[in-house]
Design a protein around this motif. Sequence first.
Motif, PDB file in Angstrom:
ATOM      1  N   UNK A  94      59.133  62.360  58.189  1.00 23.61           N
ATOM      2  CA  UNK A  94      60.375  61.678  57.802  1.00 23.61           C
ATOM      3  C   UNK A  94      60.087  60.405  57.025  1.00 23.61           C
ATOM      4  N   UNK A  95      59.018  59.697  57.403  1.00 19.91           N
ATOM      5  CA  UNK A  95      58.673  58.447  56.725  1.00 19.91           C
ATOM      6  C   UNK A  95      58.199  58.718  55.299  1.00 19.91           C
ATOM      7  N   UNK A 122      56.065  48.350  59.137  1.00 24.12           N
ATOM      8  CA  UNK A 122      56.001  48.278  60.604  1.00 24.12           C
ATOM      9  C   UNK A 122      55.844  49.669  61.216  1.00 24.12           C
ATOM     10  N   UNK A 123      56.524  50.656  60.635  1.00 22.71           N
ATOM     11  CA  UNK A 123      56.430  52.015  61.154  1.00 22.71           C
ATOM     12  C   UNK A 123      55.039  52.592  60.915  1.00 22.71           C
ATOM     13  N   UNK A 124      54.478  52.343  59.737  1.00 28.90           N
ATOM     14  CA  UNK A 124      53.123  52.817  59.446  1.00 28.90           C
ATOM     15  C   UNK A 124      52.122  52.195  60.414  1.00 28.90           C
ATOM     16  N   UNK A 171      62.970  58.238  60.227  1.00 28.57           N
ATOM     17  CA  UNK A 171      61.796  57.669  59.551  1.00 28.57           C
ATOM     18  C   UNK A 171      61.221  56.458  60.279  1.00 28.57           C
ATOM     19  N   UNK A 172      62.094  55.614  60.821  1.00 30.05           N
ATOM     20  CA  UNK A 172      61.655  54.326  61.359  1.00 30.05           C
ATOM     21  C   UNK A 172      61.588  54.249  62.878  1.00 30.05           C
ATOM     22  N   UNK A 173      62.308  55.116  63.569  1.00 32.89           N
ATOM     23  CA  UNK A 173      62.294  55.048  65.023  1.00 32.89           C
ATOM     24  C   UNK A 173      62.769  53.694  65.528  1.00 32.89           C
TER      25      UNK A 173
END
Length: 213
Positions: free
Chosen positions: A47-48, A31-33, A208-210
């Motif tokens: 961070x990811x 989802x973050x990507x 990493x994920x926010x």
Amino acid sequence: MSHSSAPLLPAHQTMLLVHRAIVRDLGRIARTAEQLTVTPNRERAVALVSYTDKIFQVIEHHHEGEDEFLWPRLREFGADEAALALMIQEHEELAKVLHAWREASRRLGSGGEAAVELARLTDDVRCHLAEHAADEECELLGRLAPALGKQIWSDFAVHMRKTAPGWALRFMPAWLLSVAGPGEGHGVPVALVGRMFSGWLEKNQRAAFGSNY
């Protein structure tokens, strides 16, 4: 999945928590990507990449521990060969996907296409791992169960601790604690350490994920 009405041994419960945490985090990475394809964020990408590399190492260490220690020990005790062959085959298939995924994560930040590729490959890895985890959990309580005694679980847990990378000593307890439900705490090795580092883990995950944390 319902495993058994009887309490699981600590090392067995740990394995279930590892599977659960991996699948959860793969969803958050994907989802973050996807979000980064729309809204690039240099700090989040860095961070990811760092967090994704940790998850890759966790998965690889988990599979190596089974391939090099658990499956051979079970074979010594006459474990079902078809079940062992299935586990080994699935690990080999996963290894190809996992290494492509790791390389894609390292290209994150080089452009929008890298984020698109990472999102796609993470979804692929997540599907494969979820299927493998379900098969493994079924076999450990099914065809492999007659050869799987308390001592093997205990020896496997020791082997995993001895071969884990140094950073995992504070990461793993907090990470497993974050997915443990009521009655599953005995599956978290050194739970006190997990509670000590829960804030540190959350800080890294939020970086990493926010909003996907």
